[in-house]
Scaffold this motif. Structure first.
Motif, PDB file in Angstrom:
ATOM      1  N   ALA A  59       4.263  -4.382  -3.052  1.00 40.94           N
ATOM      2  CA  ALA A  59       3.801  -3.294  -3.912  1.00 40.94           C
ATOM      3  C   ALA A  59       2.610  -2.640  -3.232  1.00 40.94           C
ATOM      4  O   ALA A  59       1.986  -3.236  -2.356  1.00 40.94           O
ATOM      5  N   SER A  60       2.305  -1.442  -3.666  1.00 37.55           N
ATOM      6  CA  SER A  60       1.199  -0.725  -3.058  1.00 37.55           C
ATOM      7  C   SER A  60       0.532   0.169  -4.088  1.00 37.55           C
ATOM      8  O   SER A  60       1.210   0.848  -4.865  1.00 37.55           O
ATOM      9  N   SER A  61      -0.788   0.167  -4.079  1.00 40.43           N
ATOM     10  CA  SER A  61      -1.556   1.056  -4.939  1.00 40.43           C
ATOM     11  C   SER A  61      -1.852   2.331  -4.160  1.00 40.43           C
ATOM     12  O   SER A  61      -2.325   2.277  -3.026  1.00 40.43           O
ATOM     13  N   VAL A  62      -1.568   3.465  -4.763  1.00 39.32           N
ATOM     14  CA  VAL A  62      -1.794   4.768  -4.135  1.00 39.32           C
ATOM     15  C   VAL A  62      -3.103   5.325  -4.701  1.00 39.32           C
ATOM     16  O   VAL A  62      -3.246   5.431  -5.926  1.00 39.32           O
ATOM     17  N   PRO A  63      -4.053   5.674  -3.812  1.00 36.78           N
ATOM     18  CA  PRO A  63      -5.353   6.137  -4.306  1.00 36.78           C
ATOM     19  C   PRO A  63      -5.278   7.506  -4.980  1.00 36.78           C
ATOM     20  O   PRO A  63      -4.412   8.314  -4.669  1.00 36.78           O
ATOM     21  N   ASN A  64      -6.221   7.742  -5.899  1.00 38.17           N
ATOM     22  CA  ASN A  64      -6.360   9.084  -6.459  1.00 38.17           C
ATOM     23  C   ASN A  64      -7.000   9.976  -5.400  1.00 38.17           C
ATOM     24  O   ASN A  64      -7.392   9.499  -4.325  1.00 38.17           O
ATOM     25  N   SER A  65      -7.128  11.260  -5.672  1.00 31.94           N
ATOM     26  CA  SER A  65      -7.607  12.208  -4.658  1.00 31.94           C
ATOM     27  C   SER A  65      -9.044  11.933  -4.224  1.00 31.94           C
ATOM     28  O   SER A  65      -9.418  12.239  -3.092  1.00 31.94           O
ATOM     29  N   GLU A  66      -9.842  11.310  -5.083  1.00 31.66           N
ATOM     30  CA  GLU A  66     -11.230  10.985  -4.725  1.00 31.66           C
ATOM     31  C   GLU A  66     -11.349   9.667  -3.965  1.00 31.66           C
ATOM     32  O   GLU A  66     -12.398   9.356  -3.418  1.00 31.66           O
ATOM     33  N   GLY A  67     -10.303   8.843  -4.011  1.00 32.49           N
ATOM     34  CA  GLY A  67     -10.356   7.535  -3.356  1.00 32.49           C
ATOM     35  C   GLY A  67     -11.144   6.511  -4.145  1.00 32.49           C
ATOM     36  O   GLY A  67     -11.529   5.475  -3.611  1.00 32.49           O
ATOM     37  N   PHE A  76       8.139  -2.314  -4.500  1.00 36.30           N
ATOM     38  CA  PHE A  76       9.216  -2.144  -3.530  1.00 36.30           C
ATOM     39  C   PHE A  76      10.302  -3.192  -3.756  1.00 36.30           C
ATOM     40  O   PHE A  76      10.190  -4.336  -3.308  1.00 36.30           O
ATOM     41  N   SER A  77      11.355  -2.777  -4.453  1.00 35.44           N
ATOM     42  CA  SER A  77      12.393  -3.708  -4.893  1.00 35.44           C
ATOM     43  C   SER A  77      13.135  -4.382  -3.742  1.00 35.44           C
ATOM     44  O   SER A  77      13.486  -5.556  -3.843  1.00 35.44           O
ATOM     45  N   ALA A  78      13.373  -3.680  -2.648  1.00 36.76           N
ATOM     46  CA  ALA A  78      14.085  -4.300  -1.525  1.00 36.76           C
ATOM     47  C   ALA A  78      13.218  -5.375  -0.855  1.00 36.76           C
ATOM     48  O   ALA A  78      13.718  -6.432  -0.465  1.00 36.76           O
ATOM     49  N   SER A  79      11.933  -5.110  -0.741  1.00 34.78           N
ATOM     50  CA  SER A  79      11.018  -6.108  -0.160  1.00 34.78           C
ATOM     51  C   SER A  79      10.912  -7.333  -1.059  1.00 34.78           C
ATOM     52  O   SER A  79      10.909  -8.474  -0.584  1.00 34.78           O
ATOM     53  N   ILE A  80      10.825  -7.100  -2.361  1.00 43.10           N
ATOM     54  CA  ILE A  80      10.748  -8.206  -3.317  1.00 43.10           C
ATOM     55  C   ILE A  80      12.045  -9.009  -3.275  1.00 43.10           C
ATOM     56  O   ILE A  80      12.014 -10.243  -3.244  1.00 43.10           O
ATOM     57  N   ILE A 106       7.940 -11.541  -9.253  1.00 48.14           N
ATOM     58  CA  ILE A 106       7.729 -10.165  -9.731  1.00 48.14           C
ATOM     59  C   ILE A 106       6.454 -10.087 -10.561  1.00 48.14           C
ATOM     60  O   ILE A 106       5.642  -9.165 -10.397  1.00 48.14           O
ATOM     61  N   ARG A 107       6.233 -11.039 -11.436  1.00 45.28           N
ATOM     62  CA  ARG A 107       5.007 -11.050 -12.245  1.00 45.28           C
ATOM     63  C   ARG A 107       3.774 -11.207 -11.361  1.00 45.28           C
ATOM     64  O   ARG A 107       2.739 -10.593 -11.615  1.00 45.28           O
ATOM     65  N   PHE A 108       3.887 -12.023 -10.337  1.00 50.12           N
ATOM     66  CA  PHE A 108       2.781 -12.189  -9.391  1.00 50.12           C
ATOM     67  C   PHE A 108       2.430 -10.835  -8.770  1.00 50.12           C
ATOM     68  O   PHE A 108       1.252 -10.470  -8.690  1.00 50.12           O
ATOM     69  N   ALA A 109       3.444 -10.083  -8.339  1.00 45.41           N
ATOM     70  CA  ALA A 109       3.206  -8.770  -7.728  1.00 45.41           C
ATOM     71  C   ALA A 109       2.547  -7.817  -8.725  1.00 45.41           C
ATOM     72  O   ALA A 109       1.630  -7.066  -8.363  1.00 45.41           O
ATOM     73  N   ILE A 110       2.992  -7.840  -9.972  1.00 41.19           N
ATOM     74  CA  ILE A 110       2.408  -6.975 -10.994  1.00 41.19           C
ATOM     75  C   ILE A 110       0.939  -7.337 -11.214  1.00 41.19           C
ATOM     76  O   ILE A 110       0.065  -6.466 -11.195  1.00 41.19           O
ATOM     77  N   ILE A 111       0.665  -8.605 -11.417  1.00 42.68           N
ATOM     78  CA  ILE A 111      -0.722  -9.040 -11.653  1.00 42.68           C
ATOM     79  C   ILE A 111      -1.600  -8.675 -10.462  1.00 42.68           C
ATOM     80  O   ILE A 111      -2.709  -8.151 -10.618  1.00 42.68           O
TER      81      ILE A 111
END
Length: 189
Positions: A59-67, A76-80, A106-111
């Motif tokens: 999974a990946s967090s995408v930053p807001n415009s200010e960072g 990422f379902s295929a990676s999981i 999956i829960r680990f990735a969410i947390i």
């Protein structure tokens, strides 16, 4: 008798992800004190880096415009799926245990990603985050530790499933009976 390894498909993982994001996600947001933070979630297949799929990123967090915060989290379902099938496939002839292992990962990735949301809420910026290599990053370590702690509250089976993930190992013939016994104990309690 030949043992056929358990396997899960990307579509199944995507469905579980969507279900967990609808149900489990809100309780973790509340627990981490981030239920007032706005961001979106989506399910993709692989993270793409330099034109190539990065099969290791769950999974990946995408930053807001200010960072200074997170605009969205992409799972990422295929990676999981790849990680579940690689680490937990030896849980054969015990489909409920295999499916529970999949949900735990999956829960680990969410947390893990929600801990990042909390870190940014508490003042972390993407500029600070990117200054330290991923493998040495204290914010990654904290996200893993908190995710492991929360999963461990569900019982010994969850703890062992996450240990397999964090130790980058697989369930083997040697530890299979032990892990199945933990699953059976959790089911009976």
């Amino acid at each position: 008798m030949a043992m056929i390894p358990s396997k899960i498909e990307v579509e199944e993982v995507s469905n579980i992800l969507l279900e967990e994001l609808n149900v489990y996600h809100s309780s973790i947001k509340e627990r981490l004190g981030i239920d007032d933070v706005t961001y979106s979630t989506e399910v993709g297949t692989f993270k793409v880096c330099n034109g190539y799929p990065d099969e290791h990123t769950l999974a990946s967090s995408v930053p807001n415009s200010e960072g200074t915060g997170v605009e969205k989290i992409i799972f990422f379902s295929a990676s999981i799926t790849d990680k579940i099938n690689r680490y937990y496939s030896k849980i054969y002839n015990k489909q409920p245990a295999f499916m529970e292992a999949a949900k735990i990962l999956i829960r680990f990735a969410i947390i893990h990603e929600l801990v990042h949301i909390k870190q940014f809420k508490n003042g972390l910026t993407f500029e600070q985050y990117k200054q330290i290599d991923y493998t040495e990053n204290p914010w990654e370590r904290e996200a893993n530790e908190i995710a492991s702690e929360i999963i461990s509250e569900t019982g010994s089976f969850g703890t062992e499933i996450i240990n397999v993930l964090r130790e980058i190992t697989v369930i083997s013939s040697e530890n299979l009976d032990y892990i199945i016994g933990l699953f059976d104990d959790n089911e009976n309690n």
